[in-house]
Each structure stands twice: as structure tokens, then as C-alpha cells.
Motif scaffolding. Sequence first.
Motif, PDB file in Angstrom:
ATOM      1  N   ALA A  69       0.807  -0.847   0.210  1.00 27.55           N
ATOM      2  CA  ALA A  69       0.216   0.037  -0.102  1.00 27.55           C
ATOM      3  C   ALA A  69       0.939   1.667  -0.325  1.00 27.55           C
ATOM      4  N   HIS A  70       0.649   2.506  -0.483  1.00 26.92           N
ATOM      5  CA  HIS A  70       0.946   3.093  -0.658  1.00 26.92           C
ATOM      6  C   HIS A  70       1.986   3.893  -1.568  1.00 26.92           C
ATOM      7  N   CYS A  71       4.008   3.712  -1.444  1.00 29.95           N
ATOM      8  CA  CYS A  71       4.291   4.179  -2.116  1.00 29.95           C
ATOM      9  C   CYS A  71       5.146   5.139  -3.213  1.00 29.95           C
ATOM     10  N   ILE A  72       4.211   5.548  -1.909  1.00 27.55           N
ATOM     11  CA  ILE A  72       4.669   7.282  -1.998  1.00 27.55           C
ATOM     12  C   ILE A  72       5.576   8.083  -2.559  1.00 27.55           C
ATOM     13  N   HIS A  73       6.976   7.651  -1.541  1.00 22.47           N
ATOM     14  CA  HIS A  73       8.281   8.963  -1.409  1.00 22.47           C
ATOM     15  C   HIS A  73       9.065   7.873  -2.342  1.00 22.47           C
ATOM     16  N   PHE A  74       9.074   7.329  -3.505  1.00 25.56           N
ATOM     17  CA  PHE A  74       9.848   5.701  -3.881  1.00 25.56           C
ATOM     18  C   PHE A  74      10.322   7.063  -5.141  1.00 25.56           C
ATOM     19  N   ASP A  75      11.922   6.505  -5.305  1.00 24.35           N
ATOM     20  CA  ASP A  75      12.596   7.080  -6.765  1.00 24.35           C
ATOM     21  C   ASP A  75      12.598   6.239  -7.434  1.00 24.35           C
ATOM     22  N   ASP A  76      12.374   5.737  -9.282  1.00 24.68           N
ATOM     23  CA  ASP A  76      13.103   5.288 -10.130  1.00 24.68           C
ATOM     24  C   ASP A  76      13.875   3.776  -9.841  1.00 24.68           C
ATOM     25  N   ALA A  77      14.543   3.615  -9.235  1.00 24.06           N
ATOM     26  CA  ALA A  77      15.296   2.649  -8.551  1.00 24.06           C
ATOM     27  C   ALA A  77      14.446   1.723  -8.246  1.00 24.06           C
ATOM     28  N   ASP A  78      13.666   2.458  -7.268  1.00 25.39           N
ATOM     29  CA  ASP A  78      12.263   1.812  -6.262  1.00 25.39           C
ATOM     30  C   ASP A  78      11.182   0.854  -7.114  1.00 25.39           C
ATOM     31  N   ARG A  79      10.532   2.396  -8.526  1.00 24.19           N
ATOM     32  CA  ARG A  79       9.781   1.963  -8.888  1.00 24.19           C
ATOM     33  C   ARG A  79      10.345   0.485 -10.982  1.00 24.19           C
ATOM     34  N   GLN A  80      11.782   0.557 -10.034  1.00 20.09           N
ATOM     35  CA  GLN A  80      12.425  -0.588 -11.544  1.00 20.09           C
ATOM     36  C   GLN A  80      12.059  -1.716 -11.095  1.00 20.09           C
ATOM     37  N   LEU A  81      12.279  -2.178  -9.545  1.00 17.13           N
ATOM     38  CA  LEU A  81      12.481  -3.182  -8.436  1.00 17.13           C
ATOM     39  C   LEU A  81      11.546  -3.420  -8.370  1.00 17.13           C
ATOM     40  N   MET A  82       9.813  -2.795  -8.389  1.00 13.01           N
ATOM     41  CA  MET A  82       8.575  -3.354  -9.110  1.00 13.01           C
ATOM     42  C   MET A  82       8.268  -4.042  -9.677  1.00 13.01           C
ATOM     43  N   ARG A  83       8.676  -3.496 -10.641  1.00 13.42           N
ATOM     44  CA  ARG A  83       8.294  -3.441 -12.142  1.00 13.42           C
ATOM     45  C   ARG A  83       8.934  -5.373 -12.063  1.00 13.42           C
ATOM     46  N   GLU A  84      10.497  -5.115 -11.987  1.00 15.84           N
ATOM     47  CA  GLU A  84      11.545  -6.403 -11.430  1.00 15.84           C
ATOM     48  C   GLU A  84      10.699  -7.660 -11.122  1.00 15.84           C
ATOM     49  N   THR A  85       9.922  -7.395  -9.948  1.00 15.01           N
ATOM     50  CA  THR A  85       9.768  -8.211  -8.730  1.00 15.01           C
ATOM     51  C   THR A  85       8.286  -8.124  -9.237  1.00 15.01           C
ATOM     52  N   LYS A  86       7.795  -8.001 -10.169  1.00 14.00           N
ATOM     53  CA  LYS A  86       6.585  -8.255 -10.581  1.00 14.00           C
ATOM     54  C   LYS A  86       5.224  -7.897  -9.421  1.00 14.00           C
ATOM     55  N   THR A  87       5.681  -7.045  -8.363  1.00 11.08           N
ATOM     56  CA  THR A  87       4.987  -7.001  -7.174  1.00 11.08           C
ATOM     57  C   THR A  87       3.871  -5.488  -7.789  1.00 11.08           C
ATOM     58  N   ALA A  88       2.912  -5.255  -6.749  1.00 12.62           N
ATOM     59  CA  ALA A  88       2.837  -4.324  -7.539  1.00 12.62           C
ATOM     60  C   ALA A  88       1.866  -3.385  -5.513  1.00 12.62           C
ATOM     61  N   SER A  89       1.463  -2.052  -6.628  1.00  8.01           N
ATOM     62  CA  SER A  89       1.303  -0.802  -5.321  1.00  8.01           C
ATOM     63  C   SER A  89      -0.081  -0.576  -5.302  1.00  8.01           C
ATOM     64  N   ALA A  90      -0.989  -1.126  -3.624  1.00  5.18           N
ATOM     65  CA  ALA A  90      -2.581  -0.398  -3.713  1.00  5.18           C
ATOM     66  C   ALA A  90      -2.229   1.035  -3.503  1.00  5.18           C
ATOM     67  N   VAL A  91      -2.861   2.173  -4.621  1.00  5.77           N
ATOM     68  CA  VAL A  91      -2.576   2.976  -4.557  1.00  5.77           C
ATOM     69  C   VAL A  91      -3.868   3.647  -3.797  1.00  5.77           C
ATOM     70  N   SER A  92      -4.332   4.429  -2.793  1.00  7.92           N
ATOM     71  CA  SER A  92      -4.875   4.383  -1.635  1.00  7.92           C
ATOM     72  C   SER A  92      -5.340   6.473  -1.202  1.00  7.92           C
TER      73      SER A  92
END
Length: 430
Positions: free
Chosen positions: A265-288
Motif C-alpha cells: 500500500a501507498h508507495c508514495i516516497h519512491f525513486d525510479d530505482a524503487d519503481r524499477q524494483l517493483m516492475r522487475e519483481t512483479k510486485t504491485a502498489s495499492a494506491v490509496s
Amino acid sequence: MKKAYRAALLRFDPEGRALYDEDGLLVVGPDTEGRQRVIDAGSHAAVAPHHVDVAVTDLPGRILAPGFIDMHIHFPQTDIIGAPSEGLLPWLENYTFPAESRFADPAHSAEVAEVFFDELMRNGVTTSLTFATSHPASVTAFFESAQKRQLRMITGKVLQDRHSPDGVRDNTEQSLVDTETLIRRWHNVDRLGYAITPRFAPTSTDAQLQGAGELAAKYSDTWIHSHVAENKDEVAWARELFPQARSYLDVYTGFGLMRERAVYAHCIHFDDADRQLMRETKTASAVSPTSNLFLGSGFFDFEGADRVDYRYGLASDVGGGTSFSPFATMLAAYYVGREGQTKPGVSIAPSQLWWRHTGGAARALGLEGVVGNLQPGCEADFVVIDPKATPLLARKTALATNLEELLFAMIVLGDDRLIERAVISQALPN
Ligand code: GUN
Ligand code: ZN
């Protein structure tokens, strides 16, 4: 036996684009196990000739749409919606933990679970990824009620063995034993799924996170459900506690807690390396977004998520969130989308917002083709919408000249009154 419903019909194609038939037909029927699924869907003119023997329920003026999916909600926080606070950490301490400590009591858990599901149904939410509390009784109450109602629902016992007060803090070893026992008892039983649920990194020891990761590897089709990078004080705290990690998100990777079916949940205070990690691991954000606005946490970066192209969907985060209604969540997402935009222009398209709360949320949860859409093969969870539910909605929806305008009218003006009924896929004897 097959059944058909004649009304306007909203579905989504594999790219997440809306398909709309003003005069549509939805045909449902039991699969080999007796579970009601969509057999056919489309315009009445195209679909009806293939199903001449099927009894049709006419629903004039109504819209049939997929049941909404809430990617992150806390059922034990039903009663603390609207608790005022300076921010996340005092809100947890002053309202959330005291309210959650009551769920040691099975009777209280059962009572709130009923209220929670009634509220989800009134708002057209037919599947949710749900926090329980650290008490196994809360999980049992949730699953028993969901099973009785034949719902597709996911929850898990919260893991929090440190930095938590008496009443909600659990014991490292016992928490992992309880988690495994609950997985074996409930995961994949009927339409129920288990989520391994560390509350967030600051309230778990390394040993608990390690154990959670081991269970996530052993039971690879369970969900993983937690919070990350919601609030600046929380981020600073996590970095202090885990100085070796590149970022707060990276803490979870180190413990094997990022993979398909992991949802943060949330994933607000991210940089692009975090976003890339989400993508590579197929992990999802729950935007609230209603929660983020209410607790002053910040703005989810929709542009950043789309640029890196990782999975996300919409969520209420009740009780940090302020409403069970998907319409409130979609409208808040629209506002947040505008706020974060670097290019001028409108925010997220209404049909995209809707997809992110139905088919897109299903994809992010690893449930594409199962729920969140009304394409053939999907389980028949759907909502009957009355676009004339209020005088203003009646005026505004009648004035819509295209689908985007129609959907936007409902997103902006809608609430639980729009949902005439939620229809749940039943398992009937063949
Ligand atoms: N972070 C840790 N616990 C919680 C919670 O219950 N709600 C929200 N919004 N954030 C959290
Ligand atoms: Zn939450």
C-alpha cells in the motif's frame, strides 16, 4: 442453469480499454464445479441469437459492470474512519492500535466482519485484499463470514512483533506458526485466499520478516501484503532501523517479500530505482488516495508508475481512507493524478480509473480472468448500477454524450446509492 441479464454492459479488453454496449446481454452459467461464470457477453443483437433458450432478466435503464476490487483495506478499522490526527504514526498509536486490540475477542471480530461485508456489498466491492489484526481470531471471523457469503476474499494475520503496544504486539515464533496454520486452514478453500501480512517493516523484527519471506517462498501462490513509503516520518524511521538497505522498499526485497502477488500500500516516497524494483519483481502498489489526502501522506506518482510501467490498482485503505465507495476512491485518484502531473491537461481518463479498480486491480493481484471483468470465463461477480439513483445523477448521466462523460458523471457524483445490487457468483449444485 444458464441465466441472462439484458442491460447496458461495461467490460474491458486485454489492454484495459473499456467496452460498452448500450443494449447488452450478459449470459452466466455454472462451470463443471457449479460456480457461476460469464458464458457470453456483448451487444444484445450479437449475443442473444446464440442463447435462445435462456431466460432473460430485463433491467431497463441499468448498467451491469464488474464488481469492484479494493486492493487494500483494513476490516478492523471500519469503526475508526475519520479519526483526526497530525499524521500516520500518531494515528496508529492513538486510534488504530487501541481499536485493533479489541479483535482478540472472537465475538467482536465476528460482529465487525458482518458490518464490513455488508458495507462492501452496498458499495459494490466484491473482492478485497484485506488487513485483519494480529489476532488469529480476526482472520477466522473474516474467512467464516466471507465463506458463508461465497465471496472471493483475501486476508491474513498481521505480523507485528516489535514497536507495538501490548494488545496488538505478537510473538515472533508463535506469529509464524499461526500464519502457517491459517494458510493450511484457509488458503484456496472455496474462493478464499491467504495473504502473509507483515504490518510494515518498522513493526517487525528481522526474524519475523525472515520467517514471513520463508513462508512466502514455501506457499508461493499466497499473497504478501504490507505498507511502504507512505509518510515521511515513517520513511525516516525505516531507514534508521534498516541502515543497510538502499531504500525502505529494498528492506522487503532482502527478506524475500517482493514477488508476484506481493502488494504494498501507498508507495508514495519512491525513486525510479524503487519503481524499477517493483516492475522487475512483479510486485504491485495499492494506491490509496483518500487515505493519503486524509492523513496528509503525499501524492502517489501516477506518471512515474506509468513511465516505469509497473503494476498498480486502486484501494480505499479504510480506516485511513475515508470511504468504502469506489467512486470516492476514483475521484480522489483523479485529483491526485492532476496534482502530480508535469504536463498540462486532464488527469487520468475515467475509464482508466474504473479499470484500475476492477480489471487492472485483478491483474495486479494475479487474478486476471478470474474477477474484475465480465468477459467469458470470469466468475460472475457484478454490480447493477442505477445511473438515475439521485436527481442530479439522472440529469448528469442523461446529458453524457460519450462513455467517458457517462463514467465521469458517476465517479464525480456517485456513492453507494448508485449500486442497486451486487450479484455474487454462487456455487450451485449442477
Ligand atoms: N502503516 C502501518 N500500519 C498502517 C495502517 O494501519 N494504516 C496505514 N494507512 N498505514 C499503516
Ligand atoms: Zn493500510
